[in-house]
Design an enzyme around this catalytic site. Structure first.
Site, PDB file in Angstrom:
ATOM      1  N   SER A  11      22.069  28.410  26.278  1.00  0.00           N
ATOM      2  CA  SER A  11      21.460  29.420  25.407  1.00  0.00           C
ATOM      3  C   SER A  11      20.268  28.880  24.622  1.00  0.00           C
ATOM      4  CB  SER A  11      22.501  29.978  24.429  1.00  0.00           C
ATOM      5  OG  SER A  11      22.999  28.947  23.588  1.00  0.00           O
ATOM      6  N   GLY A  12      19.985  27.572  24.731  1.00  0.00           N
ATOM      7  CA  GLY A  12      18.860  26.982  24.018  1.00  0.00           C
ATOM      8  C   GLY A  12      19.259  26.211  22.774  1.00  0.00           C
ATOM      9  N   LYS A  13      20.544  25.935  22.614  1.00  0.00           N
ATOM     10  CA  LYS A  13      21.032  25.252  21.417  1.00  0.00           C
ATOM     11  C   LYS A  13      20.390  23.881  21.227  1.00  0.00           C
ATOM     12  CE  LYS A  13      25.319  25.262  22.726  1.00  0.00           C
ATOM     13  NZ  LYS A  13      25.239  25.887  24.048  1.00  0.00           N
ATOM     14  N   SER A  14      20.395  23.068  22.271  1.00  0.00           N
ATOM     15  CA  SER A  14      19.885  21.697  22.150  1.00  0.00           C
ATOM     16  C   SER A  14      18.392  21.676  21.854  1.00  0.00           C
ATOM     17  CB  SER A  14      20.184  20.896  23.421  1.00  0.00           C
ATOM     18  OG  SER A  14      21.570  20.705  23.559  1.00  0.00           O
ATOM     19  N   ALA A  32      25.349  11.446  20.508  1.00  0.00           N
ATOM     20  CA  ALA A  32      25.930  12.013  21.722  1.00  0.00           C
ATOM     21  C   ALA A  32      27.440  11.819  21.712  1.00  0.00           C
ATOM     22  CB  ALA A  32      25.324  11.339  22.946  1.00  0.00           C
ATOM     23  N   HIS A  48      19.445  15.735  29.450  1.00  0.00           N
ATOM     24  CA  HIS A  48      19.305  15.773  27.985  1.00  0.00           C
ATOM     25  C   HIS A  48      18.482  14.571  27.493  1.00  0.00           C
ATOM     26  CE1 HIS A  48      21.584  19.066  26.112  1.00  0.00           C
ATOM     27  NE2 HIS A  48      22.314  19.047  27.223  1.00  0.00           N
ATOM     28  N   ARG A  52      14.165  14.106  25.283  1.00  0.00           N
ATOM     29  CA  ARG A  52      13.828  13.423  24.037  1.00  0.00           C
ATOM     30  C   ARG A  52      12.834  12.298  24.310  1.00  0.00           C
ATOM     31  NH1 ARG A  52      19.312  13.712  24.185  1.00  0.00           N
ATOM     32  NH2 ARG A  52      19.577  11.471  24.389  1.00  0.00           N
ATOM     33  N   GLU A  60      26.067   6.787  20.422  1.00  0.00           N
ATOM     34  CA  GLU A  60      27.195   7.467  21.047  1.00  0.00           C
ATOM     35  C   GLU A  60      28.455   7.240  20.231  1.00  0.00           C
ATOM     36  OE1 GLU A  60      27.578   6.208  25.112  1.00  0.00           O
ATOM     37  OE2 GLU A  60      25.497   6.726  25.579  1.00  0.00           O
TER      38      GLU A  60
END
Length: 167
Positions: A11-14, A32, A48, A52, A60
């Site tokens: 949905s575009g969250k990241s 993460a 992902h 970046r 992590e």
């Protein structure tokens, strides 16, 4: 400060979380929570990472997120669903014990002196889970999402790449 971002898968969250972080810091942290479960998931993690640039520092942590944080940073936590998967698995799929552990760890996060941008999936809006374990996880996720949203300073729900501010 806590900014909470929820929505469905893809949905575009990241992307929204990362842009929000860059609006607050030139050197944000990406925390993460994922484990490399299989090759498909490893590809997802790689995608992902490609999103970046060198401004980001990636750390992590799978369960004790609060112990991984430095002071006074802008941190994107991606994501609650994978964090809960780790907790649920570590607790032999016991919903109540998992939620108790989640509450304790989230309480520690509320004392963080930086800006947390927390991403989570809304998984209870789809099909009813067929198994008891699936239904227990949906409940764990829903309770945790409510806990985070209630505590957050800002909350957004992502729909088709559009952020809808709910708080």
């Amino acid at each position: 400060m806590i900014t909470y971002i929820s929505g469905g898968e893809r949905s575009g969250k990241s992307s929204f979380a990362q842009q929000t972080a860059l609006n607050h810091s030139d050197t944000p942290i990406y925390l993460a929570t994922a484990k490399k479960w299989d090759e498909d998931f490893e590809e997802r993690i790689h995608r992902h990472q490609q999103d970046r640039n060198q401004q980001w520092t990636t750390i992590e942590a799978q369960i004790e997120l609060s112990t991984a944080l430095s002071f006074n940073q802008t941190v994107v936590i991606d994501c609650v669903t994978l964090w809960l998967t780790n907790i649920f698995s570590a607790n032999q799929y016991d919903r109540d014990r998992s939620f108790a552990q989640t509450q304790i760890e989230f309480e520690k996060l509320t004392h963080y002196d930086g800006h947390l941008i927390i991403i989570s999936n809304e998984i209870g809006m789809g099909l009813h889970a067929e198994s008891k374990m699936g239904r227990d996880f949906v409940e764990l996720q829903g309770w945790t999402n409510q806990l985070i949203a209630k505590t957050a300073d800002q909350a957004y729900f992502m729909v088709s790449g559009l952020p809808l501010q709910t708080k």
